[in-house]
Design a protein around this motif. Structure first.
Motif, PDB file in Angstrom:
ATOM      1  N   ARG A   1       0.907  -1.306   0.077  1.00 41.50           N
ATOM      2  CA  ARG A   1       0.075  -0.145   0.019  1.00 41.50           C
ATOM      3  C   ARG A   1       1.135   1.249  -0.017  1.00 41.50           C
ATOM      4  O   ARG A   1       0.547   2.235  -0.734  1.00 41.50           O
ATOM      5  CB  ARG A   1      -1.038   0.155   1.121  1.00 41.50           C
ATOM      6  N   ILE A   2       1.940   1.408   0.779  1.00 42.69           N
ATOM      7  CA  ILE A   2       2.928   2.444   0.719  1.00 42.69           C
ATOM      8  C   ILE A   2       3.342   2.625  -0.403  1.00 42.69           C
ATOM      9  O   ILE A   2       3.540   3.704  -0.959  1.00 42.69           O
ATOM     10  CB  ILE A   2       3.850   2.261   2.024  1.00 42.69           C
ATOM     11  N   ALA A   3       3.877   1.581  -1.274  1.00 41.97           N
ATOM     12  CA  ALA A   3       4.388   1.566  -2.479  1.00 41.97           C
ATOM     13  C   ALA A   3       3.711   2.184  -3.665  1.00 41.97           C
ATOM     14  O   ALA A   3       3.863   2.809  -4.607  1.00 41.97           O
ATOM     15  CB  ALA A   3       4.932   0.333  -2.799  1.00 41.97           C
ATOM     16  N   LEU A   4       2.348   2.167  -3.201  1.00 41.87           N
ATOM     17  CA  LEU A   4       1.080   2.328  -4.262  1.00 41.87           C
ATOM     18  C   LEU A   4       0.562   3.739  -3.876  1.00 41.87           C
ATOM     19  O   LEU A   4       0.053   4.168  -4.748  1.00 41.87           O
ATOM     20  CB  LEU A   4      -0.164   1.525  -4.289  1.00 41.87           C
ATOM     21  N   GLY A   5       1.244   4.334  -2.791  1.00 40.53           N
ATOM     22  CA  GLY A   5       0.999   5.678  -2.346  1.00 40.53           C
ATOM     23  C   GLY A   5      -0.583   5.591  -1.570  1.00 40.53           C
ATOM     24  O   GLY A   5      -1.202   6.944  -1.275  1.00 40.53           O
ATOM     25  N   LEU A   6      -0.961   4.633  -1.026  1.00 38.96           N
ATOM     26  CA  LEU A   6      -1.960   4.370  -0.119  1.00 38.96           C
ATOM     27  C   LEU A   6      -1.777   4.597   1.244  1.00 38.96           C
ATOM     28  O   LEU A   6      -0.789   4.210   1.559  1.00 38.96           O
ATOM     29  CB  LEU A   6      -2.726   3.088  -0.526  1.00 38.96           C
ATOM     30  N   LYS A   7      -2.691   4.737   2.188  1.00 34.63           N
ATOM     31  CA  LYS A   7      -2.330   4.857   3.540  1.00 34.63           C
ATOM     32  C   LYS A   7      -2.444   3.509   3.990  1.00 34.63           C
ATOM     33  O   LYS A   7      -3.132   2.634   3.811  1.00 34.63           O
ATOM     34  CB  LYS A   7      -3.636   5.388   4.357  1.00 34.63           C
ATOM     35  N   PRO A   8      -1.296   3.118   4.951  1.00 33.40           N
ATOM     36  CA  PRO A   8      -1.258   1.810   5.563  1.00 33.40           C
ATOM     37  C   PRO A   8      -2.322   1.488   6.535  1.00 33.40           C
ATOM     38  O   PRO A   8      -2.928   2.456   7.086  1.00 33.40           O
ATOM     39  CB  PRO A   8       0.077   1.681   6.062  1.00 33.40           C
ATOM     40  N   LEU A   9      -2.498  -0.056   6.629  1.00 27.46           N
ATOM     41  CA  LEU A   9      -3.539  -0.521   7.503  1.00 27.46           C
ATOM     42  C   LEU A   9      -2.863  -0.267   8.787  1.00 27.46           C
ATOM     43  O   LEU A   9      -1.889  -0.422   9.137  1.00 27.46           O
ATOM     44  CB  LEU A   9      -4.200  -1.855   7.322  1.00 27.46           C
ATOM     45  N   GLN A  10      -3.901  -0.085   9.932  1.00 26.75           N
ATOM     46  CA  GLN A  10      -3.353  -0.031  11.220  1.00 26.75           C
ATOM     47  C   GLN A  10      -3.347  -1.497  11.752  1.00 26.75           C
ATOM     48  O   GLN A  10      -4.170  -2.395  11.722  1.00 26.75           O
ATOM     49  CB  GLN A  10      -4.567   0.732  12.119  1.00 26.75           C
TER      50      GLN A  10
END
Length: 158
Positions: free
Chosen positions: A54-63
């Motif tokens: 997700r970080i690589a795709l520019g999305l917010k990571p899951l908690q």
């Protein structure tokens, strides 16, 4: 038949190329290497691996920690507020009903004819008739008592 099979193969090859081009578009080249587990046709990743992706795709990571409690549930609060309002309205209504009932009972208890109110007698003629009936009934009672008294005296003499 053979021509149809060849045209299908050509279509499949064209589709496969388009899929490869689409897969390469929009995705960064430096995607993290993740270990993919397939079970029953499903692809599964751990939370850490999903977060890297997700970080690589520019999305917010899951908690990953315990879920945050934002306080009481607003839906429950609204339901409780509505229930409380309904109870208050019901209590008000019960109090009003009780007050009206008490008032009605008091008025019934204190209900007395006043001099200004009309009696059952509409006119003088009905009053005279009623009084005549009462006096006749009294006379009959006196006569019956006298007859009974006379019989009792005659029995005493015997």
């Amino acid at each position: 038949m053979a021509d149809q099979d060849r045209s299908r193969e050509d279509d499949d090859d064209g589709r496969a190329e388009k899929r490869q081009k689409r897969a390469g578009e929009g995705f960064p080249d430096n995607l993290p290497q993740v270990q993919i587990q397939e079970s029953g046709g499903e692809v599964s990743l751990s939370i850490e691996e999903t977060n890297k992706l997700r970080i690589a795709l520019g999305l917010k990571p899951l908690q990953m920690g315990p879920p945050k409690t934002a306080g009481p549930d607003p839906k429950k609060l609204e339901e409780e507020r509505k229930k409380k309002e309904q109870e208050e309205k019901a209590a008000e209504l019960r109090a009003k009903i009780a007050a009206h009932k008490d008032k009605r009972q008091q008025e019934e208890f204190l209900k007395v004819k006043t001099l200004g109110e009309e009696d059952e007698e509409d006119d003088m003629a009905s009053w005279v008739e009623r009084n005549r009936a009462i006096t006749e009934a009294r006379k009959k009672e006196q006569q019956q008592q006298q007859q009974q008294g006379g019989k009792a005296r005659s029995r005493q003499r015997e």
